[in-house]
Motif scaffolding. Structure first.
Motif, PDB file in Angstrom:
ATOM      1  N   ILE A 179       0.332  -1.658  -0.141  1.00 38.98           N
ATOM      2  CA  ILE A 179       0.012  -0.013   0.097  1.00 38.98           C
ATOM      3  C   ILE A 179       0.911   1.289   0.105  1.00 38.98           C
ATOM      4  CG2 ILE A 179      -1.870  -1.057   1.337  1.00 38.98           C
ATOM      5  CD1 ILE A 179      -1.064   0.430   4.025  1.00 38.98           C
ATOM      6  N   TYR A 228      -3.860   0.975  -3.512  1.00 38.11           N
ATOM      7  CA  TYR A 228      -2.837  -0.458  -3.394  1.00 38.11           C
ATOM      8  C   TYR A 228      -2.073  -0.744  -4.043  1.00 38.11           C
ATOM      9  CZ  TYR A 228      -7.406  -0.449  -0.571  1.00 38.11           C
ATOM     10  OH  TYR A 228      -8.417  -0.007   0.062  1.00 38.11           O
ATOM     11  N   MET A 229      -0.766  -1.194  -4.000  1.00 40.88           N
ATOM     12  CA  MET A 229      -0.225  -1.782  -5.618  1.00 40.88           C
ATOM     13  C   MET A 229      -0.551  -3.022  -5.423  1.00 40.88           C
ATOM     14  SD  MET A 229       3.502   0.533  -4.082  1.00 40.88           S
ATOM     15  CE  MET A 229       3.174   0.651  -3.034  1.00 40.88           C
ATOM     16  N   PRO A 230       0.536  -3.627  -7.027  1.00 34.84           N
ATOM     17  CA  PRO A 230       0.050  -5.398  -7.036  1.00 34.84           C
ATOM     18  C   PRO A 230      -0.098  -6.157  -6.213  1.00 34.84           C
ATOM     19  CG  PRO A 230       0.918  -3.721  -9.014  1.00 34.84           C
ATOM     20  CD  PRO A 230       1.471  -3.871  -7.439  1.00 34.84           C
ATOM     21  N   GLN A 271       0.630  -4.552 -14.958  1.00 31.69           N
ATOM     22  CA  GLN A 271       0.551  -4.657 -13.773  1.00 31.69           C
ATOM     23  C   GLN A 271      -0.748  -4.035 -12.770  1.00 31.69           C
ATOM     24  OE1 GLN A 271       3.776  -6.077 -11.191  1.00 31.69           O
ATOM     25  NE2 GLN A 271       4.732  -4.950 -13.097  1.00 31.69           N
ATOM     26  N   GLU A 272      -1.687  -4.795 -12.266  1.00 31.04           N
ATOM     27  CA  GLU A 272      -2.551  -4.141 -11.627  1.00 31.04           C
ATOM     28  C   GLU A 272      -2.773  -3.323  -9.995  1.00 31.04           C
ATOM     29  OE1 GLU A 272      -6.521  -6.416 -10.940  1.00 31.04           O
ATOM     30  OE2 GLU A 272      -7.499  -4.359 -10.810  1.00 31.04           O
ATOM     31  N   VAL A 273      -3.656  -2.772 -10.136  1.00 33.25           N
ATOM     32  CA  VAL A 273      -3.461  -1.302  -8.548  1.00 33.25           C
ATOM     33  C   VAL A 273      -4.281  -0.561  -9.178  1.00 33.25           C
ATOM     34  CG1 VAL A 273      -1.327  -0.933  -9.387  1.00 33.25           C
ATOM     35  CG2 VAL A 273      -2.459   0.778 -10.225  1.00 33.25           C
ATOM     36  N   GLU A 274      -4.535   0.163  -7.647  1.00 33.86           N
ATOM     37  CA  GLU A 274      -6.032   0.697  -7.830  1.00 33.86           C
ATOM     38  C   GLU A 274      -5.633   1.968  -7.142  1.00 33.86           C
ATOM     39  OE1 GLU A 274      -9.610  -1.444  -5.809  1.00 33.86           O
ATOM     40  OE2 GLU A 274     -10.203   0.307  -6.001  1.00 33.86           O
ATOM     41  N   LEU A 275      -5.632   3.382  -6.695  1.00 30.94           N
ATOM     42  CA  LEU A 275      -5.431   4.441  -6.663  1.00 30.94           C
ATOM     43  C   LEU A 275      -6.638   4.692  -5.855  1.00 30.94           C
ATOM     44  CD1 LEU A 275      -3.195   5.698  -9.358  1.00 30.94           C
ATOM     45  CD2 LEU A 275      -2.212   5.051  -7.825  1.00 30.94           C
ATOM     46  N   LEU A 292       3.178   7.423  -7.650  1.00 30.80           N
ATOM     47  CA  LEU A 292       3.313   6.296  -7.072  1.00 30.80           C
ATOM     48  C   LEU A 292       4.209   5.574  -7.242  1.00 30.80           C
ATOM     49  CD1 LEU A 292       1.398   3.913  -5.333  1.00 30.80           C
ATOM     50  CD2 LEU A 292       1.471   2.836  -7.925  1.00 30.80           C
TER      51      LEU A 292
END
Lengths: 435, 435
Positions: A32, A42-44, B67-71, B117
């Motif tokens: 995070i 949230y990071m991968p 790669q998946e993240v969520e900001l 990030l």
């Protein structure tokens, strides 16, 4: 995933305000990233953990016949005025005007929106019961955001709402949801208790919380040493948190509980322990349906307000709760069911051709079996890479090192920190036994 | 799913402001519910379509190593001040103060957040390239929200950002993403064109849009009748929409294009058609990394700003685009890849035991094969149920009706509206051939 390509920015530095293990290790291990007070990206690795938790929730919700929806995050204030909660919620409810000077709020919970979705669409008892849920970002402008993902302002929550024609049917659904919630937390590999939550609940069943047991928990719960009974003794805190009316009668209940260590359900003794609230199921009754005039026609053609239940689960909080319950001084210890990657293949020395070859072979084989596997193909020193692996908390690390000359590799168990030696030819079989 | 239990509130009424087929039919068929101007909630059918689209995106993103993240959705204004976009974006950028009087915005796009990030976390060319993406709710306070999901204020978008050490590497990634985007739209079963989007792009490759072809599209595009060439002639509209600087030079390019129907790439002729922009890929270069001082050390140890690309795709807009391209006067026609349920089993008369038995058998068998199947087990009239099925737009409806007495059932193909008769014993085999 190849560690050399993965965006996992591990660091030795913990955030200066971090006191909880989950806050420290999720930050240090690159899960995070703090954006502002109580706001995290949230990071991968975190995204993978969240996805795994969500999948378990989706499966168990499907099992009880709940249907997934997604309500808008930005909500018109009208509904909150209609329900009367616009004032009750206080400053935690973030409000703003849009460009046309209309007042909106950021959804902290979605009772009003869900009732609005269903009213005038479900009009007959014939189409009841109905159970709708969503997994969605929420926002609560907490006065004191803290503890990383444990009490953020923006967070991910599963919220569900059921609609019934009778109290008996709500009771049935409530029990089904309690069972589903227990299955979810159990599948995630967590120790937990279901505790009765509010005044009426001491002896009743109207409000229950799922508590993940952890010393760092904010809630103090009384648990019986013989039966499954448990109760939250900090009801007033929860009431405040949920923006509900404070019920003065609960105070005496708390006092009673504090002064008396006999279980009200059996001859066991109560003791106090700490828990993290990750779920809350609650019989709403007709509070919202009356306020929002959401009605259906019963068998006799009479208009009646829906009888409702509400079922919340903190998805991002669960990520933290796993670590609060499962960590040591070296970092995270993910349960098999929540781990971003189950297996980490550690090539001790990437310049060693035999180590590389075996590592790559094993990596491709596990990938082919849809096993979540990371391969640490970085040029860094073995000691550094092992510390990194412990910090991240992969359940198992396959160490391909010098011993390979003797045909031996090792499997490091993160939880027990034991290493077992395995002939390199049997490593695949051994992994399949472990996971 | 049993239709009798499903929350699919179909209706004859279309929203009064609805002019587009997708807006009308997604509302009437119980996919979406308007909450306020430009704000929609997704009901179970829409949620299933969105999930299918998302799964295709996730698979293709994994294929290109993204790669998946969520900001976080709520973003501190500081970053927008740093980039200089806080003023440029205008009123579409929704701003508000939190309880501590700090200014925040609701993320309309996430360049700043993503750069933030990565900066100070990726510091060497050795850890480049990097491609991060998310699928997340966005908010743009449109002055005139309209057309249902086509131009809402809150919407779901896949946004991705890549970071490179060289222009050549960005070019490579840009091409890979273009291919991935094409695969996604193709897999969803849509006719589309990739068009060059801005001034520099006429003859260049710096900005491309994916256009789903539909008469109702807001964009006019010039397409070649011989090669794959296409260009957006309404560049200025897009510029405005994306909050970027308007480039006066593009106006002359547009005029040129309008006055000249020769393809610039081959000897084909250009003609004008309409498209819905569902994707936009763009070489950002160092605009954001310079503004936000996001730098890495190159091979010679020199500090340089990241060279970036950005890759957007409108997920909720895609739901509408499918229907704009695939509908008739009776309702939605989902492609196989986007349909909430592929097969609808229609029991004409639920009081008929033979019809019920066959329907239920087939339902369980298809469920067991993980085929997305609905069974219409409602007591309503056959004609009503068929109209409902056409409105919702299941690709295939298996009609179990009177003909069953002669051992015959029918399969209704929603796209062609043809019915074929099949011996009831062969229905399963026939379905497996069709899907």
């Amino acid at each position: 995933m190849r560690r050399s390509k993965a965006f996992i920015p591990t660091t030795k530095e913990a955030p200066s305000d971090a006191v909880l293990a989950s806050h420290i290790f999720l930050s240090r291990a690159g899960f995070i990233s703090q954006v502002a007070s109580g706001l995290y990206s949230y990071m991968p690795l975190a995204k993978k953990v969240i996805r795994k938790i969500e999948n378990v929730i989706h499966e168990e919700m499907a099992n009880v016949g709940a249907q997934e929806v997604e309500l808008s995050f930005v909500a018109p204030s009208d509904l909150w005025i209609e329900s009367g909660r616009i004032d009750k919620f206080g400053k935690e409810l973030l409000r703003f005007y849009d460009r046309k000077e209309k007042l909106f709020v950021l959804g902290p919970t979605h009772e009003e929106m869900m009732v609005d979705l269903v009213r005038n669409r479900i009009t007959s008892y014939k189409n009841l019961p109905l159970n709708l849920y969503q997994i969605k970002t929420k926002f609560r402008d907490e006065v004191r955001p803290r503890f990383g993902l444990m009490r953020g302002r923006e967070f991910i929550m599963k919220d569900g709402y059921s609609f019934h024609a009778s109290v008996e049917d709500l009771d049935r659904e409530f029990n089904a949801l309690e069972d589903a919630y227990k299955r979810i937390i159990k599948r995630l590999g967590l120790d937990f208790r279901v505790v009765e939550a509010d005044s009426g609940a001491i002896g009743g069943t109207g409000s229950k919380e799922l508590m993940v047991l952890a010393d760092s928990g904010e809630d103090t719960i009384a648990v019986c040493d013989k039966c499954e009974y448990g109760a939250n003794i900090e009801v007033f805190m929860d009431m405040e948190e949920l923006g509900e009316d404070f019920d003065a009668s609960s105070v005496s209940d708390i006092k009673e509980l504090k002064g008396d260590d006999n279980c009200p359900h059996c001859d066991g003794k109560l003791s106090l322990t700490k828990g993290i609230e990750v779920g809350h199921i609650f019989k709403l009754g007709t509070t919202y349906s009356k306020a929002l005039k959401a009605e259906f026609l019963d068998e006799e053609g009479k208009s009646k307000p829906f009888i409702m239940g509400t079922y919340g689960m903190g998805v991002s909080r669960l990520v933290a709760a796993v670590i609060e319950q499962h960590h040591d001084e070296n970092g995270c210890i993910w349960t098999k069911e929540t781990a971003p990657y189950t297996i980490n293949i550690m090539i001790s020395n990437v310049k060693d051709e035999a180590q590389n070859t075996l590592g790559e072979e094993l990596y491709l084989k596990l990938l082919g079996e849809n096993i979540e596997v990371m391969i640490d193909d970085r040029k860094d020193r073995f000691g550094f890479k092992m510390k990194d692996a412990e910090l991240i908390g992969f359940p198992f690390t396959v160490i391909i090192g010098k011993e390979l000359e003797n045909g031996i590799v090792q499997i490091f168990n993160r939880a027990t920190r034991e290493k077992i030696s395995v002939p390199s030819g049997e490593i695949y079989k051994k992994i399949m036994e472990l996971i």
